[in-house]
Each structure stands twice: as structure tokens, then as C-alpha cells.
Design a protein around this motif. Structure first.
Motif, PDB file in Angstrom:
ATOM      1  N   MET A 262       0.843  -1.181   0.000  1.00 47.76           N
ATOM      2  CA  MET A 262       0.000   0.000   0.000  1.00 47.76           C
ATOM      3  C   MET A 262       0.880   1.232   0.000  1.00 47.76           C
ATOM      4  O   MET A 262       1.824   1.323   0.783  1.00 47.76           O
ATOM      5  N   VAL A 263       0.583   2.172  -0.880  1.00 44.15           N
ATOM      6  CA  VAL A 263       1.354   3.414  -0.962  1.00 44.15           C
ATOM      7  C   VAL A 263       0.391   4.580  -0.886  1.00 44.15           C
ATOM      8  O   VAL A 263      -0.804   4.455  -1.197  1.00 44.15           O
ATOM      9  N   PHE A 264       0.924   5.717  -0.440  1.00 46.13           N
ATOM     10  CA  PHE A 264       0.131   6.936  -0.328  1.00 46.13           C
ATOM     11  C   PHE A 264       0.518   7.880  -1.456  1.00 46.13           C
ATOM     12  O   PHE A 264       1.696   8.184  -1.645  1.00 46.13           O
ATOM     13  N   ILE A 265      -0.455   8.339  -2.241  1.00 44.61           N
ATOM     14  CA  ILE A 265      -0.198   9.224  -3.370  1.00 44.61           C
ATOM     15  C   ILE A 265       0.118  10.615  -2.818  1.00 44.61           C
ATOM     16  O   ILE A 265      -0.735  11.266  -2.212  1.00 44.61           O
ATOM     17  N   PHE A 266       1.362  11.044  -3.052  1.00 48.71           N
ATOM     18  CA  PHE A 266       1.808  12.328  -2.496  1.00 48.71           C
ATOM     19  C   PHE A 266       1.658  13.469  -3.493  1.00 48.71           C
ATOM     20  O   PHE A 266       1.508  14.621  -3.093  1.00 48.71           O
ATOM     21  N   ALA A 267       1.738  13.198  -4.797  1.00 50.68           N
ATOM     22  CA  ALA A 267       1.623  14.240  -5.814  1.00 50.68           C
ATOM     23  C   ALA A 267       0.943  13.652  -7.041  1.00 50.68           C
ATOM     24  O   ALA A 267       0.778  12.431  -7.154  1.00 50.68           O
ATOM     25  N   GLU A 268       0.561  14.503  -7.943  1.00 53.60           N
ATOM     26  CA  GLU A 268      -0.138  14.068  -9.154  1.00 53.60           C
ATOM     27  C   GLU A 268       0.845  13.469 -10.158  1.00 53.60           C
ATOM     28  O   GLU A 268       2.064  13.650 -10.053  1.00 53.60           O
TER      29      GLU A 268
END
Length: 531
Positions: A262-268
Motif C-alpha cells: 500500500m502506498v500513499f499518493i503524495f503528488a499528481e
């Protein structure tokens, strides 16, 4: 072949050379299945010590096939060719050695492991020795006199003695790398060949797991979840994504992430198809096509003050939306923000009507610009060392447009080159027809706008220009006769050297360059019409 095996055999051959065991050095070097240019040079040195000139020649041929810019290799092979009476090839190797000196007085090969300095005067000395063997004594004298003007140590009286010998038509002996001087591996690399146990056997001192007998570097410990679950309802989208397949980092700033993580989207997402994420407390890049939405459900009974494990919490509130435009009856704000390029390019609003600034001001300005463009004007955006914009009528001639751009940039119009891009093309094309009265801005305008690129360059005098081309790639000069330019530069074509090379002018310099590095339609037909 592993580098450690190559390093071991290389070091053993150098030790044999130090002991004058030339046969043993060659036997060890023959065991290297994938020889390098330096090990092949060492083999040639061993053959020369044994007096086997033919084998030395073959080893030097392989050396230069591995490294075509090794000046000392050409220097050594020229000396061997003189001994076997291959004079034309020896002179050619002297020329190549001088070329790969790249204008340097000396090249110190100590960093490559060869305790030898190659001076420019040594290469010229060998070239003069070749001319002596050819019987061209006057040419040999001129080369030696130019060598005497070269600076650098180690000359002693070699050149003076050779000049005296030429008057008596005595042939000087060629210079070469001394016997026993070979390429050596780095000392720190050789020291790493010996295996050392710095850590010893690991032992568990304390562990959170009862009866833990783990024998690794650290004891077992209780595992924390790989991500922190946000407080969301089932319908709200989160910024958590799941990695479909494992990914190994392939460049700077990328992360290595196992499959299913699981990863967290930090930027577009950026234009390269990569997205910035946070995983296990680290921020980096992952391909966006490897990510899929994750179904995150809020867990009951979880404490609100729990500590996240490296991935931050998503924002609890929705981001604010853009405010709507204020009605016309509302008084305008006191402080008006600075105008954009679009507003600067047009006339200021009437003093009786104060300017309004809302969140939709940018779109309003774009609409106004389009309306004014439809009324007979066009907004021209010019890329220089900085970007400027100006508004001109659609029927403005190229010459007048160039004068206005020069006045805007504070430069002379005769030193500016204007270029543009065709629709769907990536090549910059010179804006031709500046002196023709019928060519106007309308030809390069599209939807009320035109984008130009500006290049400053001194005009070329006393040489006819056949045509102009645009550089597709950067080209670094390989010699003093080459023309160096950058991608997008405009090149004046002065002549055709052959089918693959052209002579051109760019940024005040004249030289030759590969024709495949520049672009112009029907270039061959244009050149044939001028030549």
C-alpha cells in the motif's frame, strides 16, 4: 567473467612483470576470458620484452579495438610499426596519437594505473623518425623544430641530438613506453579481494518475542501495519493505492516496492508517467500504471492517537473550492494584483470602469484576448532567455514584427533569428521571408495566438548562405574543425562536404557537422540547385 576473477589474474600478471617473468605474465593474461584494453596493452608490453614484434602488434591492435581513443596505444603501436618497416601505418598512428591528445601538452595515465606521461613532443619526435626512414629529411626537420617549441619535461637533449643527426642523415631511434611499465589495478581494489569477517556471528541480546533464538543481525520484533488506515466512509475516495506487481527502482528518486504493498499518493502524475508516493516512510517515484485503487475500510476500536508508520494521514476536510465570481454590483477590492502577460499586451481598461479581479479573472482575460484576436490582432509569445508577449495586427509583415520584438528585447534586429514550429512537428523552422512584402504574421498564427522562438546571432559576412536547417540534437565538437550547436539552434548551410557532412555557421562559428543532426525538407534538392 566476474570482475573479481579478472582483478585477481590481472594482479598476478603484474607481479610476474615486476619479477621479469614475461612468460608467466603472458600465461596469466591468457586465462582472462574477457580481456580489457589495459590487460591487452600489458600483453603487448610482455611480447615486446621477449622480442616478439608480431605478437606485440596483434595485442596492440586488440587494445585499440577495445579503446579507440587511447593515445598511448597509438604511440606504442607506431614505435613497433617502425621496427617492422610499416612506415605509412606508423605515420598514421602518430597522427591519431596527436589527435587524441586533444590539444593537451601532456596526458598523465597514472589515474588509469599506468605510471607514464605521454608528451606531445614525444609524438612529434616519432613522426619525425618516420619521415627520416622515408627519406623525407626536410619534412623531418620541420616536425622536430615544431617539437622543440613544445613545452613539457623529459625532453633533455633528445630533440637537439636528433636535429644534429638529420644534418648527417642519421635515423633516430623511436620512443616508446619503457619496459616493465604496465597498467596496474587499483591498490584498494586488490585489497578487497581478501575476505574479512568484520561482524562475526550475531547474537540476540534482547527480544520482544519469548524464547527467541534468532541468529541474524537483530532479534525478531512485533510487526507494525504497513500503512495507517484513514477515517473514511465507503463512498469517499482515498489517496491510498495498491501496487499490482513488484517494482525495482531503475533510476534516481525511484522506490523499490513489493507487489501488493500500500502506498500513499503524495503528488499528481507527471508527464513521464511517474507519480510521487510515500511507502514505509520514504518518498519516491513509481509508474502510475502499476497502481490500482485500494479499498480502505475504517477499523473500529482503533485509537485516535495511534502513531502512523511513515505514511501521513489524508486531510480530514475536503479542499476548498474556487470562489464564484462576484456580482457586478459588488465593489471591487482595493488592491488589484499585477496584470498577466495577456493583459499587458492589450490596452488598459478605461479609467471610468475600475478593474475587477475574481477567481475567474484568468479565464475572462483569455476570452477577451480571443475576442480581440478575432477583431484583427494576434498575441505573439516569444521565447528568448526570458519570455515576452506582445499584440500585433494580423497583417503585420515579418520585418516589422522582427523590429518590434528587437525593441522589446533591447537587441539589434539584424542579430535576431526568429523560428516557429509547424503544427504537429517538434522541429524549429526559421521564419523565412522576412524581406518579402507579402509574408505576414497571419501565416504563423493559430486561434489568435502565435508562438515564436528567438535566437541571437551575429550575421555572417562574405559567405553565401545556401539554406537554413534546424538542429534536432545537441552536437559536441570532436575536433577543431567541427561546428558545435544545441538542439533547436538555426544553422546556416554554407556548403556540402560529402553525403554525410555539411559545412555550416551557427552562433558566430563556422565548421562541419553530420547532416543527420539537422533537419530541413528537401535538403538534398536545395543543395544540388546551389552547388
Amino acid at each position: 567473467m566476474l570482475y573479481t576473477e579478472l582483478l585477481k589474474l590481472w594482479n598476478e600478471s603484474v607481479q610476474a612483470v615486476d619479477n621479469k617473468d614475461w612468460e608467466g605474465a603472458l600465461s596469466t593474461l591468457d586465462q582472462i576470458s574477457e580481456p580489457t584494453s589495459r590487460t591487452l596493452f600489458n600483453a603487448a608490453s610482455a611480447h615486446l620484452a621477449l622480442g616478439d614484434l608480431d605478437m606485440a602488434m596483434k595485442a596492440l591492435d586488440l587494445t585499440l579495438a577495445k579503446d579507440q581513443r587511447l593515445a598511448v596505444g597509438f604511440f606504442q603501436r607506431a614505435a613497433v610499426m617502425m621496427q617492422v618497416d610499416r612506415l605509412e601505418e606508423a605515420l598514421s598512428d602518430c597522427i591519431w596519437a596527436q589527435k587524441h591528445m586533444r590539444g593537451n601538452i601532456v596526458i598523465d595515465y597514472k589515474q588509469l594505473g599506468l605510471r607514464f606521461k605521454l608528451y606531445s613532443w614525444q609524438v612529434l619526435y616519432n613522426a619525425a623518425a618516420v619521415y627520416c626512414r622515408m627519406g623525407q629529411w626536410e619534412q623531418a626537420r620541420e616536425v622536430l623544430q615544431s617539437a622543440s617549441q613544445e613545452r613539457g619535461g623529459g625532453r633533455g637533449g633528445n630533440i637537439e641530438v636528433a636535429l644534429d643527426g638529420i644534418t648527417r642523415e642519421e635515423v633516430p631511434a623511436p620512443l616508446q613506453v619503457p619496459e616493465g611499465v604496465v597498467f596496474r589495478p587499483r591498490k584498494q581494489d586488490v585489497e578487497q579481494l581478501q575476505q574479512r569477517d568484520f561482524l562475526g556471528k550475531a547474537k540476540v541480546i534482547s527480544s520482544m518475542i519469548p524464547n527467541d533464538d534468532f541468529g541474524g543481525f537483530e532479534p525478531l520484533r512485533l510487526q507494525k501495519p504497513g500503512f495507517y488506515e484513514p477515517k473514511t466512509d465507503g463512498s469517499q475516495d482515498t489517496r491510498y493505492m495498491r501496487v499490482k506487481t513488484p517494482y525495482m527502482a531503475r533510476g534516481p528518486g525511484q522506490l523499490t516496492v513489493p507487489g501488493g504493498a500500500m502506498v500513499f499518493i503524495f503528488a499528481e502524475e507527471d508527464r513521464d508517467g511517474m507519480v510521487t508516493v510515500i511507502y514505509d516512510g520514504q518518498r519516491g517515484l513509481l509508474p502510475v500504471n502499476l497502481l490500482e485503487p485500494a479499498d480502505i475500510k475504517s477499523s473500529k476500536g482503533k485509537k485516535d492517537d495511534s502513531i502512523p508508520s511513515g505514511i501521513p494521514l489524508p486531510p480530514g476536510l475536503k479542499p476548498p473550492t474556487r470562489p464564484k465570481a462576484q456580482p457586478s454590483s459588488t465593489a471591487p477590492p482595493r488592491d488589484t494584483p499585477p496584470p498577466s502577460y495577456t493583459s499587458v499586451a492589450h490596452a488598459p481598461p478605461s479609467a471610468s470602469v475600475p478593474p475587477r479581479y475574481t477567481a475567474n479573472a484568468a479565464s475572462d482575460q483569455g476570452a477577451d484576448a480571443a475576442q480581440r484576436a478575432d477583431a484583427g490582432s494576434v498575441v505573439v509569445k516569444v521565447h528568448y532567455t526570458y519570455t515576452v508577449a506582445l499584440s500585433v495586427p494580423l497583417d503585420t509583415p515579418y520585418s516589422e514584427l522582427k523590429e518590434r520584438i528587437a525593441q522589446k528585447l533591447g537587441q539589434s534586429a539584424s542579430q535576431l533569428r526568429l523560428r516557429h514550429k509547424l503544427h504537429g512537428s517538434r522541429a524549429l523552422i526559421p521564419l523565412g521571408g522576412e524581406s518579402e512584402p507579402g509574408r505576414t504574421v497571419h501565416e504563423v498564427a493559430e486561434a489568435g495566438r502565435a508562438t515564436l522562438w528567438c535566437q541571437k546571432e551575429d550575421p555572417l559576412a562574405n559567405r553565401p548562405i545556401l539554406c537554413q536547417m534546424v538542429a534536432l540534437y545537441d552536437y559536441s565538437a570532436q575536433g577543431p574543425e567541427d561546428l558545435e550547436f544545441s538542439e533547436g539552434d538555426t544553422i546556416d548551410i554554407l556548403g556540402e562536404v560529402n553525403e554525410e557532412w555539411l559545412e555550416g555557421h551557427c552562433a558566430g562559428n563556422i565548421g562541419i557537422f553530420p547532416s543527420c543532426f539537422a533537419y530541413r525538407e528537401n535538403i538534398s534538392e536545395t543543395l544540388e540547385s546551389f552547388l
